[in-house]
Design an enzyme around this catalytic site. Structure first.
Site, PDB file in Angstrom:
ATOM      1  N   SER A 691       0.748  -1.315  -0.058  1.00  0.00           N
ATOM      2  CA  SER A 691       0.108  -0.159   0.063  1.00  0.00           C
ATOM      3  C   SER A 691       0.747   1.204   0.071  1.00  0.00           C
ATOM      4  O   SER A 691       0.244   2.452  -0.220  1.00  0.00           O
ATOM      5  CB  SER A 691      -0.885  -0.069   1.207  1.00  0.00           C
ATOM      6  OG  SER A 691      -0.137   0.065   2.308  1.00  0.00           O
ATOM      7  N   LYS A 734      -6.355   4.194   8.742  1.00  0.00           N
ATOM      8  CA  LYS A 734      -5.824   5.244   7.948  1.00  0.00           C
ATOM      9  C   LYS A 734      -6.337   6.667   7.819  1.00  0.00           C
ATOM     10  O   LYS A 734      -5.406   7.444   7.917  1.00  0.00           O
ATOM     11  CB  LYS A 734      -5.405   4.796   6.533  1.00  0.00           C
ATOM     12  CG  LYS A 734      -4.701   3.340   6.177  1.00  0.00           C
ATOM     13  CD  LYS A 734      -4.515   2.854   4.845  1.00  0.00           C
ATOM     14  CE  LYS A 734      -3.712   1.669   4.757  1.00  0.00           C
ATOM     15  NZ  LYS A 734      -3.762   1.116   3.311  1.00  0.00           N
TER      16      LYS A 734
END
Length: 830
Positions: A691, A734
């Site tokens: 990611s 996140k």
């Protein structure tokens, strides 16, 4: 056959020819001066006998080394034997011959003159040694042999009386040894050893040793028989005493305990309301118990089996609470948030309420990090449904019999933990929690995961068969709930049978609500104080959550709150009764220095420093990816304790940039003249996952073009060699990390746009989300273009798939988090 001694009819002066027919004997050794019958059936032996009868009736008798050999060869015969004379011959109806032979003298085979149709042997007579002169040793040997033979007779050895009569009057040591050896019934090889010993005294000494050994064997045999007879007598005596006791009790009108036990079992079997097949098996076992002696081991096994069968709730079910409002109230009172799980349980109750006939229980799998309330959620579901709750921990289970049970043939056999849990619940429809199903192991005792396939299959578990019960048990009414931290380690076939419900980690706001509603009241009660003694402000709770814990759940948060309560309880116990208020300013007095410090935000836009977002087991985090270009030979260096996947993402990002040098206005020769170094700070913490691909690519472009990266922009996404941006997981965590770092813009993959709808509105407030499909869109948003570099913009934005979208989206909940330091649960990355 029995050898008979003859003393008068032996032809002492018989002339023995050098060549005689040879007769192999299977299981006996013939000695001189012995008369014994022999049955002959082999063609070879019959022809040898006929040849002897047609001549002088003399035949050489020698033993076979192995009696199993039907057609012995020369090597299968002993060379020392006895010359015998055939005294009588009789043909039997089955074509066999019975002869009566008398031993004359010992002889040794020198050679075989012929082998077909019978053996013809050239022999040499072994002259008998003259009787030795009488001496004390010989006299002692003779007396010892006679005494030991009498002892053997007393121990049960069968020897004919006429043989004993001859032995009593015999004083020749050689002949005494021969007659004793021929009547002891020893093995052929041992008897042959006596025959081959020529010295009479040595032969008698050997026989004495054999007599001593036989005496020991017979003594031990008699001892064993005596012990067995004693045990048998004891058992018979006890049996007769019990029968007499039963007769006395019957006469006195007292109850028979055994009959009472059988009657009780019969009544409990009727009350259990078992299925027909199970009832038939129980009645069969009960009849066996009636016939067995109560003290036998088998009776105890049958009795234990029947106790298990009658104790199981074959037909007893608890009634479900179908009041949806009350069930929702119970779930909301016990757990904060977790709306998906609560909605699923209420849906199940709604279907049960509308569908009157029986429906199969759902099989749910709660997957999430430790401490988010997976296990306690099972208890709340049981309370909301009004069912019994059973929990079985499968962590470390490696034996398949733990699930299916042991067969009744083993000592101490028991049913598996599934049936044990059903018996513990007392109902056939409990809420059954299989905790830590992802930690089931496998070894030589089988695979418990494979055994769970039948348990957790709604199409099969209506007839679950436990090895101990050996009859089907209906598990279709049971609501199975399993818990796991990861689904990667669960057997794919097993995972397919369960309905997986992801339980993500809690946000800081959610942890604050849980602490105020559940954790603080519980810790006040456990420490014997009340809210009149202590108050923890919201700001202090925020400080505890962010600076003293780093987790997805709330276990450590509860421990830290407990630390505060203990300090207050100590002061209250010492007499300090005023109310203590815990604030961020005095929090260090209770908990000491902060354990975790949040990442400091950047003070200005810098070249080669890009803000990335990552998911960890303790929630989201901000990563500042740094890249720098120095003189060198084109080497790429990666530091920061990166995993293999993250290193490959960096290689892919570099390859993409090298393929776009013209569009990015980068000198192509720079890759052979410069070294590139990518570093992710906090090097002691392992990092992995794809990611951070677009983050590292942006940092590289920033360093190579000398364009600063915007400090208020954070990003997450995987990059391909063609510059495509692929989706990731863990958006909720996140986004929380971005808010804590005061980020204003978040760049996300276009395919994650649908996942943003599940993020609560309060988490999205104040953030701008940019959804991208190509790396060119990321660079256009993240890099701070200078006026003299504006020529870069058209080239970047003209790349394939360049459609930058900026929008604010409101929704409710989050997509489940994806690990950055372990196996990915998302098919396209993190």
């Amino acid at each position: 056959m029995t050898a008979h001694p003859e003393t008068d009819s032996i032809p002492h002066e018989t002339e023995i020819p050098e060549v005689l027919p040879l007769l192999p004997i299977r299981d006996i050794v013939v000695f001189p001066y012995m008369v014994l019958p022999l049955f002959i059936g082999r063609e070879l032996s019959i022809k040898a006998t006929e040849a002897a009868l047609s001549e002088n009736r003399l035949i050489f008798l020698t033993a076979q080394k192995s009696q199993e050999i039907e057609h012995p060869g020369p090597d299968d015969l002993y060379t020392v034997g006895t010359v015998g004379v055939i005294m009588r011959m009789l043909k039997l109806p089955d074509e066999r011959i019975k002869i009566l032979v008398q031993g004359i003298a010992k002889a040794r085979v020198l050679a075989l003159e012929q082998q077909d149709p019978f053996y013809l042997a050239r022999i040499q007579k072994i002259e008998a040694a003259p009787p030795p002169q009488s001496s004390l040793e010989i006299e002692a040997l003779i007396r010892t042999a006679k005494e030991r033979l009498e002892q053997l007779i007393h121990l049960g050895k069968s020897i004919m009386p006429d043989v004993m009569t001859v032995i009593e009057t015999m004083d020749d040591p050689g002949r005494l040894a021969d007659i004793i050896a021929s009547n002891l019934g020893l093995k052929v090889d041992v008897t042959q050893q006596v025959l081959e010993t020529e010295d009479p005294v040595a032969r008698l000494r050997l026989v004495n040793e054999l007599l001593l050994k036989e005496h020991g064997v017979l003594s031990m045999q008699q001892k064993i028989q005596a012990e067995a007879k004693g045990e048998m007598d004891k058992t018979q005596r006890e049996y007769f005493l019990r029968e007499q006791l039963k007769a006395i009790q019957k006469e006195l009108g007292e109850l028979d305990d055994r009959a009472e036990e059988i009657a009780e079992f019969r009544k409990r079997i009727e009350d259990a309301k078992m299925p027909p097949k199970v009832l038939k098996e129980c009645e069969k076992q009960l009849k066996r118990l009636e016939k067995l002696h109560p003290d036998t081991a088998e009776a105890g096994t049958v009795r234990t089996y029947l106790e298990w069968m009658v104790d199981l709730p074959w037909s007893h079910k608890s009634k479900d609470n179908l009041d949806l409002a009350q069930a929702s109230a119970v779930l909301n009172a016990d757990h904060y948030d977790l709306e998906k799980v609560k909605e699923r349980i209420v849906e199940y109750l709604a279907v049960r309420k509308l569908k009157k006939d029986q429906m199969k229980g759902p099989i749910l799998c709660f997957v999430g990090p430790p401490g988010v309330g997976k296990t306690s959620l099972g208890k709340s579901i049981a309370r909301a449904l009004g069912r019994e709750f059973v929990r079985v921990s499968l962590g470390g289970t490696r034996d398949e019999a733990e699930i299916r049970g042991h067969r009744r043939t083993y000592v101490g056999a028991l049913p598996g933990r599934i049936i044990q849990g059903i018996k513990q619940a007392g109902t056939s429809n409990p809420v059954f929690m299989l905790d830590e199903i992802d930690k089931v192991g496998t070894d030589f005792r089988g695979d418990p995961s494979a055994a769970l396939l039948e348990v957790l299959d709604p199409e099969q578990n209506h007839a679950f068969s436990d090895h101990y019960l050996a009859v089907p048990f209906d598990l279709s009414d049971v609501m199975f709930i399993t818990t796991a931290n990861l689904t990667d380690t669960i057997l794919p076939a097993l995972r397919d049978r369960m309905e997986v419900l992801e339980i993500p980690g809690y946000s800081e706001e959610e942890k604050l609500g849980i602490a105020k509603r559940y954790l603080i009241p519980r810790q006040l009660t456990e420490h014997g104080i009340t809210d009149a003694h202590v108050r923890i402000t919201d700001a202090a709770l925020h400080q505890i959550i962010s600076h003293y814990t780093r987790e997805a759940g709330v276990r450590n948060l509860e421990r830290e709150i407990a630390n505060v309560m203990r300090k207050v309880a100590k002061r209250v116990a010492e007499g300090d009764t005023h109310r203590h208020t815990v604030t961020p300013r005095n929090l260090t007095k209770y908990l000491g220095a902060p354990k975790y410090l949040p990442e400091l935000e950047q003070e200005k836009d810098e070249v080669g420093v890009v803000t990335g977002l990552a998911w960890t087991e303790s929630g989201g985090d901000v990563l500042y990816v740094e890249a720098t270009v120095t003189k060198g030979k084109g080497q790429l260096t990666l530091t920061g304790h990166l995993g293999d996947v993250m290193k490959e993402s960096a290689q892919a990002a570099l390859s993409y940039i090298r393929s776009q040098t013209k569009a990015l206005h980068i000198d192509g020769d720079v890759f052979s003249r410069k070294d590139i170094h990518i570093h992710v700070p906090a090097g002691a913490i392992p990092k992995d996952g794809p990611s951070a691909g677009i983050t590292m690519a942006t940092a590289l472009v920033s360093s190579l073009t000398n364009l600063p990266a915007r400090r208020d922009v954070a990003m997450t996404g995987e990059v391909t060699l063609r510059g495509r941006v692929l989706p990731v997981g863990g958006l909720k965590e996140k986004i929380l990390a971005a808010k804590r770092a005061k980020i204003s813009t978040i760049i996300l993959p276009k395919r994650n746009e649908k996942d943003l709808e599940e993020i609560p509105q309060h988490l999205r407030r104040g953030l701008r989300f940019v959804f991208v499909e190509h790396m060119s869109e990321v660079l256009a948003e993240a890099l701070k273009l200078k006026k003299e570099k504006t020529r870069l913009t058209p080239h970047v934005l003209d790349a394939p798939g360049s459609t930058v979208r900026r929008k604010r989206i409101a929704s409710s909940r989050t997509r489940p988090a994806t690990r950055t330091n372990g196996p990915s649960r998302h098919p396209t990355g993190r």
